[in-house]
Design an enzyme around this catalytic site. Structure first.
Site, PDB file in Angstrom:
ATOM      1  N   LYS A  24      24.079 -33.477   6.183  1.00 48.55           N
ATOM      2  CA  LYS A  24      24.594 -32.324   5.465  1.00 48.55           C
ATOM      3  C   LYS A  24      24.999 -31.228   6.462  1.00 48.55           C
ATOM      4  CE  LYS A  24      22.657 -28.944   2.417  1.00 48.55           C
ATOM      5  NZ  LYS A  24      21.642 -28.435   1.531  1.00 48.55           N
ATOM      6  N   LYS A  34      22.933 -24.711   8.120  1.00 45.88           N
ATOM      7  CA  LYS A  34      22.957 -23.458   8.875  1.00 45.88           C
ATOM      8  C   LYS A  34      22.194 -23.600  10.180  1.00 45.88           C
ATOM      9  CE  LYS A  34      22.136 -21.129   4.497  1.00 45.88           C
ATOM     10  NZ  LYS A  34      21.150 -20.985   3.524  1.00 45.88           N
ATOM     11  N   LYS A  50      12.234 -32.638   5.707  1.00 47.60           N
ATOM     12  CA  LYS A  50      11.972 -31.442   6.508  1.00 47.60           C
ATOM     13  C   LYS A  50      10.675 -31.530   7.279  1.00 47.60           C
ATOM     14  CE  LYS A  50      14.667 -27.797   4.546  1.00 47.60           C
ATOM     15  NZ  LYS A  50      14.696 -26.420   4.072  1.00 47.60           N
TER      16      LYS A  50
END
Ligand code: TRP
Length: 337
Positions: free
Chosen positions: A200, A203, A117
Site C-alpha cells: 500500500k 505515509k 503492523k
C-alpha cells in the site's frame, strides 16, 4: 421486535501520522467530498489512533492540522460536514472502553492490520495498537453512523464494528447500535506504492519516491511518476490484460481516479500505449489536480488559528450528537451518571 431505522450518516477518519499522500486523497478525502451534501457527513482526524505508536508531540499537533487542511483544501466544507479531531470529543474514549469489554480477544487476534503492523514484535507494541479496532468501532457507533467510506484495508475493521454492535445489542437485549456498512467504491480504494505494487502507498514507507505527497510540488510529482516502477509491456487492450501487473494496474487506477472515470475507460483510451506516453500524461493530470490543493493547504497551514477554530466548532457539533448516545449507552449498561 421491529428493526429501528437509523438516519443515514457518514463517518470516516484519517490518522494524523506523517503527511497526507495521494492514497489518502484518492482513497479517502476525494470520496468524502463526493458524499458531502447527499447525507449527514462527519469527518474526523483520529489523533487518538495516531498515538497507538509513539508520536512526537509537536509533530502530532502539526499533522492533525495538516489533515484538517487537506480536508478543507480538497473541498470539505465545515458548513456541510462536521470536521473535528477525535480527542476533543472525550466520548470516543469512553465508548471505546465499553467496547473493549464487549469485543473478545480472539476477535482482535484475527485483525490482519495488527498482525502486519506488529509483525514479530507483537509483545512489544502498545496495548492501544491491539485495541485500536475497538476504538474505531466507538468512533463509528458513537454517532450511529450507517456508512463508512474506507479503503479495502479497513474492511475487516468495519466488519468488526458490526460484530461489536451485534454483541452489544444481544448482550443487553436492545436494538441500539446500527449495522454499519463499509463503502468501498471507485478505482482507488487501494492506491499502491510506486516502487512496489504489492504494498500500500503509505505515509511512513522508507523512501519518499514510493509515494506522492499531497504537498509535493509539480516537479516532484512529475519526477516520481516518471520513475515509478513498471514493466516492459505496453498497456493492454482490456483490463484483464493487467492481471499480474500490479504496478501497471496501480498507475491505471490512479489515472482513472484522478480523472473521475473508470479503469476500463482509461485502458480503452490508452490501449497499446507505451509508458513513454502514459507516464507523462499521468504526471500532467496529477499535477493539474493536486497543485491547487497543495497550494490551498499551504495557505491554510499559514493560519493555524483558523484551522483550530474550525476543528473546535466541529467538535462542539459532534459532542451534541455523541453525548445523548453515550448517555443512553451508560443507562443500558447500568452505569450511574
Ligand atoms: N483505521 C483507519 C485507518 O487506518 C482510521 C480510522 C479510525 C477510521 N477510526 C475510523 C476510519 C472510523 C473510518 C471510521 O485508515
Amino acid at each position: 421486535m421491529t428493526e429501528p431505522t437509523f438516519t443515514p450518516r457518514v463517518f470516516s477518519g484519517i490518522k494524523p501520522s506523517g503527511g497526507l499522500t495521494l492514497g489518502n486523497y484518492l482513497g479517502a478525502i476525494k470520496r468524502f467530498v463526493g458524499m458531502q451534501g447527499a447525507m449527514d457527513t462527519m469527518y474526523c482526524v483520529v489523533d487518538l489512533h495516531a498515538i497507538t505508536v509513539w508520536q512526537d508531540p509537536k509533530e502530532l499537533a502539526h499533522a492533525t492540522r495538516e489533515v484538517a487542511a487537506g480536508y478543507l483544501a480538497a473541498g470539505l466544507d465545515p458548513a456541510q460536514s462536521t470536521l473535528f479531531n477525535q480527542s476533543r470529543v472525550s466520548a470516543h474514549a469512553e465508548l471505546g472502553w465499553i467496547f473493549n469489554c464487549v469485543a473478545r480477544v480472539g476477535w482482535m487476534n484475527r485483525m490482519t492490520q495488527f498482525k502486519d503492523k506488529a509483525g514479530s514484535n507483537a509483545e512489544k507494541v502498545s496495548l492501544g495498537l491491539y485495541a485500536y479496532p475497538s476504538l474505531m468501532a466507538a468512533d463509528i457507533l458513537l454517532y450511529h453512523a450507517t456508512h463508512v467510506p474506507v479503503g479495502e484495508d479497513q474492511k475487516q475493521h468495519v466488519e468488526l464494528t458490526r460484530d461489536i454492535a451485534a454483541k452489544f445489542n444481544h448482550d443487553f437485549g436492545v436494538d441500539f447500535f446500527p449495522m454499519t456498512d463499509p463503502v468501498i467504491d471507485g478505482p482507488a480504494t487501494r492506491v499502491m506504492n510506486l516502487r512496489d505494487g504489492s504494498k500500500k502507498m503509505s505515509k511512513s514507507g522508507e523512501s519518499d519516491m514510493e509515494r506522492i505527497n499531497m504537498r509535493d510540488d509539480a516537479d516532484t510529482i512529475a519526477k516520481k511518476f516518471k520513475k515509478a516502477k513498471t514493466d516492459p509491456e505496453p498497456l493492454p487492450e482490456t483490463l484483464d490484460g493487467l492481471k499480474g501487473r500490479a504496478e501497471a494496474r496501480n498507475l491505471v487506477d490512479i489515472y482513472a481516479a484522478l480523472s473521475d472515470t473508470t479503469s476500463e475507460a482509461v485502458i480503452a483510451e490508452y490501449a497499446g500505449a507505451g509508458w513513454g506516453r502514459f507516464k507523462p500524461a499521468l504526471a500532467d493530470l496529477a499535477v493539474d489536480k493536486l497543485a491547487p490543493i497543495s497550494t490551498e493547504m499551504s495557505r491554510l497551514m499559514d493560519d493555524p488559528a483558523e484551522i483550530d477554530r474550525i476543528l473546535a466548532d466541529g467538535a462542539a457539533r459532534a459532542r451534541a450528537i455523541a453525548e445523548p448516545i453515550l448517555a443512553r449507552t451508560y443507562d443500558i449498561v447500568g452505569l450511574l451518571r
